[in-house]
Motif scaffolding. Structure first.
Motif, PDB file in Angstrom:
ATOM      1  N   ARG A   9       0.831  -1.196   0.000  1.00 35.56           N
ATOM      2  CA  ARG A   9       0.000   0.000   0.000  1.00 35.56           C
ATOM      3  C   ARG A   9       0.870   1.252   0.000  1.00 35.56           C
ATOM      4  NH1 ARG A   9      -5.017  -0.119   0.765  1.00 35.56           N
ATOM      5  NH2 ARG A   9      -4.882  -2.178   1.730  1.00 35.56           N
ATOM      6  N   ALA A  10       0.525   2.222  -0.875  1.00 39.08           N
ATOM      7  CA  ALA A  10       1.351   3.427  -1.022  1.00 39.08           C
ATOM      8  C   ALA A  10       1.290   4.307   0.216  1.00 39.08           C
ATOM      9  CB  ALA A  10       0.904   4.216  -2.245  1.00 39.08           C
ATOM     10  N   PHE A  11       0.134   4.358   0.903  1.00 40.25           N
ATOM     11  CA  PHE A  11      -0.016   5.255   2.057  1.00 40.25           C
ATOM     12  C   PHE A  11      -0.931   4.600   3.075  1.00 40.25           C
ATOM     13  CE2 PHE A  11      -2.429   8.609   4.284  1.00 40.25           C
ATOM     14  CZ  PHE A  11      -1.377   9.293   4.879  1.00 40.25           C
ATOM     15  N   GLY A  12      -0.446   4.506   4.294  1.00 42.20           N
ATOM     16  CA  GLY A  12      -1.271   3.970   5.371  1.00 42.20           C
ATOM     17  C   GLY A  12      -1.372   2.458   5.362  1.00 42.20           C
ATOM     18  N   ARG A  13      -2.125   1.981   6.342  1.00 45.38           N
ATOM     19  CA  ARG A  13      -2.311   0.531   6.501  1.00 45.38           C
ATOM     20  C   ARG A  13      -3.777   0.248   6.809  1.00 45.38           C
ATOM     21  NH1 ARG A  13       2.622  -0.534  10.816  1.00 45.38           N
ATOM     22  NH2 ARG A  13       4.278   0.499   9.603  1.00 45.38           N
ATOM     23  N   ILE A  14      -4.205  -0.941   6.380  1.00 49.34           N
ATOM     24  CA  ILE A  14      -5.565  -1.381   6.662  1.00 49.34           C
ATOM     25  C   ILE A  14      -5.502  -2.782   7.246  1.00 49.34           C
ATOM     26  CG2 ILE A  14      -7.821  -1.957   5.670  1.00 49.34           C
ATOM     27  CD1 ILE A  14      -7.274   0.086   3.484  1.00 49.34           C
ATOM     28  N   ARG A  15      -6.254  -2.998   8.293  1.00 50.12           N
ATOM     29  CA  ARG A  15      -6.300  -4.339   8.862  1.00 50.12           C
ATOM     30  C   ARG A  15      -7.737  -4.691   9.230  1.00 50.12           C
ATOM     31  NH1 ARG A  15      -4.067  -4.293  15.102  1.00 50.12           N
ATOM     32  NH2 ARG A  15      -5.427  -2.610  15.878  1.00 50.12           N
ATOM     33  N   LYS A  16      -7.998  -6.011   9.157  1.00 49.20           N
ATOM     34  CA  LYS A  16      -9.334  -6.481   9.492  1.00 49.20           C
ATOM     35  C   LYS A  16      -9.423  -6.753  10.982  1.00 49.20           C
ATOM     36  CE  LYS A  16     -12.871  -9.684   7.848  1.00 49.20           C
ATOM     37  NZ  LYS A  16     -13.174 -10.781   6.897  1.00 49.20           N
ATOM     38  N   LEU A  17     -10.476  -6.250  11.605  1.00 50.90           N
ATOM     39  CA  LEU A  17     -10.685  -6.423  13.044  1.00 50.90           C
ATOM     40  C   LEU A  17     -11.504  -7.680  13.300  1.00 50.90           C
ATOM     41  CD1 LEU A  17     -11.567  -2.712  13.919  1.00 50.90           C
ATOM     42  CD2 LEU A  17      -9.357  -3.851  14.198  1.00 50.90           C
ATOM     43  N   PRO A  18     -11.457  -8.196  14.541  1.00 53.83           N
ATOM     44  CA  PRO A  18     -12.264  -9.384  14.880  1.00 53.83           C
ATOM     45  C   PRO A  18     -13.745  -9.201  14.589  1.00 53.83           C
ATOM     46  CG  PRO A  18     -10.648  -8.935  16.600  1.00 53.83           C
ATOM     47  CD  PRO A  18     -10.572  -7.790  15.651  1.00 53.83           C
ATOM     48  N   SER A  19     -14.197  -7.972  14.594  1.00 54.30           N
ATOM     49  CA  SER A  19     -15.619  -7.703  14.320  1.00 54.30           C
ATOM     50  C   SER A  19     -15.963  -7.868  12.848  1.00 54.30           C
ATOM     51  CB  SER A  19     -15.956  -6.278  14.748  1.00 54.30           C
ATOM     52  OG  SER A  19     -15.219  -5.345  13.957  1.00 54.30           O
ATOM     53  N   GLY A  20     -14.927  -7.983  12.002  1.00 56.03           N
ATOM     54  CA  GLY A  20     -15.170  -8.084  10.572  1.00 56.03           C
ATOM     55  C   GLY A  20     -15.054  -6.753   9.855  1.00 56.03           C
ATOM     56  N   ARG A  21     -15.008  -5.659  10.604  1.00 58.22           N
ATOM     57  CA  ARG A  21     -14.828  -4.345   9.995  1.00 58.22           C
ATOM     58  C   ARG A  21     -13.334  -4.072   9.812  1.00 58.22           C
ATOM     59  NH1 ARG A  21     -19.232  -1.221   9.611  1.00 58.22           N
ATOM     60  NH2 ARG A  21     -18.047   0.731   9.686  1.00 58.22           N
ATOM     61  N   PHE A  22     -13.031  -2.987   9.123  1.00 61.49           N
ATOM     62  CA  PHE A  22     -11.645  -2.695   8.791  1.00 61.49           C
ATOM     63  C   PHE A  22     -11.195  -1.388   9.453  1.00 61.49           C
ATOM     64  CE2 PHE A  22     -13.226  -5.469   5.518  1.00 61.49           C
ATOM     65  CZ  PHE A  22     -12.177  -6.350   5.309  1.00 61.49           C
ATOM     66  N   GLN A  23      -9.971  -1.406   9.933  1.00 59.94           N
ATOM     67  CA  GLN A  23      -9.370  -0.218  10.566  1.00 59.94           C
ATOM     68  C   GLN A  23      -8.302   0.346   9.636  1.00 59.94           C
ATOM     69  OE1 GLN A  23      -6.324  -0.585  13.686  1.00 59.94           O
ATOM     70  NE2 GLN A  23      -7.674   0.659  15.012  1.00 59.94           N
ATOM     71  N   ALA A  24      -8.332   1.686   9.485  1.00 60.94           N
ATOM     72  CA  ALA A  24      -7.319   2.374   8.679  1.00 60.94           C
ATOM     73  C   ALA A  24      -6.376   3.133   9.602  1.00 60.94           C
ATOM     74  CB  ALA A  24      -7.984   3.338   7.701  1.00 60.94           C
ATOM     75  N   ARG A  25      -5.090   3.026   9.313  1.00 59.55           N
ATOM     76  CA  ARG A  25      -4.087   3.773  10.072  1.00 59.55           C
ATOM     77  C   ARG A  25      -3.148   4.461   9.092  1.00 59.55           C
ATOM     78  NH1 ARG A  25      -1.332  -0.354  14.048  1.00 59.55           N
ATOM     79  NH2 ARG A  25      -1.457  -1.659  12.179  1.00 59.55           N
ATOM     80  N   TYR A  26      -2.619   5.598   9.512  1.00 58.90           N
ATOM     81  CA  TYR A  26      -1.744   6.344   8.612  1.00 58.90           C
ATOM     82  C   TYR A  26      -0.687   7.078   9.432  1.00 58.90           C
ATOM     83  CZ  TYR A  26      -4.125  10.535  10.234  1.00 58.90           C
ATOM     84  OH  TYR A  26      -4.614  11.546  11.022  1.00 58.90           O
TER      85      TYR A  26
END
Length: 368
Positions: A9-26
């Motif tokens: 990924r060119a900018f930031g990170r995305i990860r899947k949470l236990p809830s099934g939703r996704f978290q974005a970090r930058y």
């Protein structure tokens, strides 16, 4: 066939949470990794959010979310400490009172970034429901507006929530404009030396606090001049000497007879150059409410007048001067840096002048 490698990924990170939703970090400009203030249903939604965040940073519009989480209570205290050296003591006391009594109880625990225009509308409405005066509400709103504007200027929030808020209207109160003869009757009815103090309000246009702060060194009897460079104000029960309102120091010329009367008063005045011209019987600086009750109001009653305040004498002086010598001259004598203040708050049309203008206009017509 070898497995296809995932593109980085060119900018930031995305990860899947236990809830099934996704978290974005930058990473912020300081390199610290920050999480979005929300989670996302899909990686596409998270990608779009990261793209917008990247554009904000590239265009210099990015704000540190941690700054926006500062509470109104903490930021108000920091702001007041920062601006206090530039404020008059009375203004400092007024701001502190408004913050402590009206802003903090209602909004103090709120984060700056959580405030919206509707929040401010509700706050104003609640004050009105409590029966606070329009003046008090408007004062509190002006202080909060300054606090929020400073938060914007310091890149803590993107825009101020104090926008588009309808404030209660101030009641229209007109000053009681006296004639020079009526003002003279008040002067003649006053006890000495307070007749001189009242004369300075009516015939020099001084503010009450400016007259209270006059010292021997401020008077040039032979030249008929008065230096207005101090104001005596009361803030939370404490008397404070400060510069005049709007910091407008000025030198005023007074009439020969008033100068002579002040000169005779100075001959009897104890103390040196710093001695105040007008004090209590005990030699203390004057307080407005006590002075008005003891000396001014009795003089007004003895002159056969009603509903006259010390401020009315200043407004009357402004009207007399503006009518005969122009608004700019009145503005100078009243200590206004802007003549619009003079016309808005002090100078008023003199009775009968419209009839005189009409008669003159008729004459101009037939001479034309």
């Amino acid at each position: 066939m070898p497995a296809k490698r995932k593109s980085r990924r060119a900018f930031g990170r995305i990860r899947k949470l236990p809830s099934g939703r996704f978290q974005a970090r930058y990473p912020g400009p300081d390199g610290v990794l920050r999480a979005a203030d929300q989670t996302f249903a899909t990686t596409t939604d998270a990608d779009r959010w990261l793209a917008r965040k990247r554009i904000e940073m590239e265009e210099g519009r990015w704000l540190d979310p941690a700054e926006g989480r500062t509470t109104v209570r903490d930021w108000s205290a920091r702001w007041l400490t920062a601006v206090s050296p530039q404020l008059k003591h009375k203004t400092q006391a007024s701001y502190r009172s408004l913050i402590n009594s009206l802003i903090i109880p209602a909004l103090g625990d709120r984060e700056l970034s959580s405030l919206r225009p509707i929040t401010i509308v509700e706050w104003v409405g609640a004050m009105k429901t409590r029966g606070l005066s329009a003046s008090r509400i408007r004062q509190a709103y002006r202080v909060l507006s300054q606090i929020m504007r400073a938060a914007v200027d310091n890149e803590m929030i993107g825009q101020t929530p104090c926008r588009g808020v309808k404030l209660p209207r101030m009641p229209q109160t007109e000053p009681h404009i006296l004639t020079p003869l009526e003002a003279s009757r008040i002067v003649r009815s006053a006890t000495k030396p307070h007749d001189l103090l009242i004369s300075l309000l009516a015939y020099a246009g001084l503010r009450v606090g400016e007259a209270f702060a006059l010292r021997r060194a401020d008077i040039d009897v032979s030249g008929g001049l008065v230096l207005v460079d101090e104001n005596l104000a009361e803030a939370n029960g404490t008397l404070v000497f400060d510069t005049p309102k709007s910091h407008q120091k000025r030198v005023l010329r007074i009439g020969p007879s008033l100068a002579a009367r002040i000169g005779r008063h100075l001959e009897m005045l104890p103390g040196g150059e710093d001695a105040l011209l007008f004090v209590t019987p005990g030699g203390k600086p004057l307080r407005y409410n006590q002075w008005r009750k003891a000396y001014f109001d009795p003089a007004v009653a003895a002159a056969g007048l009603t509903d006259v305040t010390p401020h009315d004498l200043r407004a009357s002086h402004g009207t007399w001067v503006a009518d005969r010598y122009g608004v700019m001259t009145a503005a100078h004598r009243l200590g206004h840096s802007n003549a619009s203040v003079t016309t808005r708050h002090y100078a008023r049309p003199v009775a009968g002048r419209d009839d005189q203008v009409a008669a003159a206009a008729d004459e101009w017509l037939y001479k034309g």
